[in-house]
Write a protein that holds these residues in place. Structure first.
Motif, short mmCIF file in Angstrom:
data_model
loop_
_atom_site.label_atom_id
_atom_site.label_comp_id
_atom_site.label_asym_id
_atom_site.label_seq_id
_atom_site.Cartn_x
_atom_site.Cartn_y
_atom_site.Cartn_z
N ALA A 53 -0.90 11.58 -37.53
CA ALA A 53 -0.77 10.87 -38.80
C ALA A 53 0.26 11.57 -39.68
N GLN A 54 1.17 10.80 -40.23
CA GLN A 54 2.24 11.34 -41.05
C GLN A 54 1.92 11.26 -42.55
N SER A 55 0.92 10.45 -42.90
CA SER A 55 0.55 10.26 -44.30
C SER A 55 -0.93 9.86 -44.34
N LEU A 56 -1.51 9.88 -45.53
CA LEU A 56 -2.90 9.44 -45.66
C LEU A 56 -3.02 7.97 -45.26
N THR A 57 -2.05 7.16 -45.62
CA THR A 57 -2.06 5.75 -45.22
C THR A 57 -2.08 5.63 -43.70
N ASP A 58 -1.24 6.38 -43.02
CA ASP A 58 -1.19 6.36 -41.56
C ASP A 58 -2.53 6.82 -40.98
N PHE A 59 -3.11 7.87 -41.54
CA PHE A 59 -4.41 8.39 -41.11
C PHE A 59 -5.48 7.31 -41.22
N LEU A 60 -5.54 6.62 -42.37
CA LEU A 60 -6.55 5.58 -42.59
C LEU A 60 -6.30 4.37 -41.69
N GLU A 61 -5.04 4.00 -41.50
CA GLU A 61 -4.74 2.85 -40.65
C GLU A 61 -5.16 3.13 -39.21
N ARG A 62 -4.93 4.34 -38.73
CA ARG A 62 -5.35 4.71 -37.37
C ARG A 62 -6.88 4.64 -37.24
N ALA A 63 -7.59 5.10 -38.25
CA ALA A 63 -9.05 5.07 -38.21
C ALA A 63 -9.57 3.63 -38.19
N VAL A 64 -9.01 2.78 -39.04
CA VAL A 64 -9.45 1.38 -39.09
C VAL A 64 -9.08 0.66 -37.79
N LEU A 65 -7.90 0.94 -37.26
CA LEU A 65 -7.48 0.32 -36.01
C LEU A 65 -8.38 0.74 -34.85
#
Length: 94
Positions: A40-52
């Motif tokens: 994850a490169q950002s908090l947004t990326d981290f959260l998107e990976r978790a939701v995906l």
């Protein structure tokens, strides 16, 4: 396999989380972003990976591993719940 969010065009989603959960998400991202294998490169990326990851789990469990048809923006009600949350277990004595 780590879910990888789509590259390119993005869409902004707005949702609310409990403050203690938001702090926990930020802490997990900050504490692990430098570790090998954590991409994850950002908090947004981290959260998107978790939701995906959760979306794919639900697709496997409830839809034969297939994606459901897309739902366009504006279809779902937004904002906090306005009706009581349904009970998951019956109360004793009823």
């Amino acid at each position: 396999m780590t879910p990888v969010p789509a590259q390119g065009k993005t869409e902004q989603l707005h949702f609310f989380v409990k403050p203690e959960n938001a702090a926990r998400y930020r802490a997990a991202f900050l504490a692990t972003q430098h570790l090998d294998g954590e991409e994850a490169q950002s908090l947004t990326d981290f959260l998107e990976r978790a939701v995906l990851r959760e979306t794919r789990r639900l697709e496997r469990k409830h839809n034969g591993g297939r994606q459901w048809p897309p739902v366009p923006a504006g279809v779902l009600r937004t904002g906090p719940r306005t009706t009581p949350k349904p009970r998951t277990t019956p109360k004793e004595g009823l």
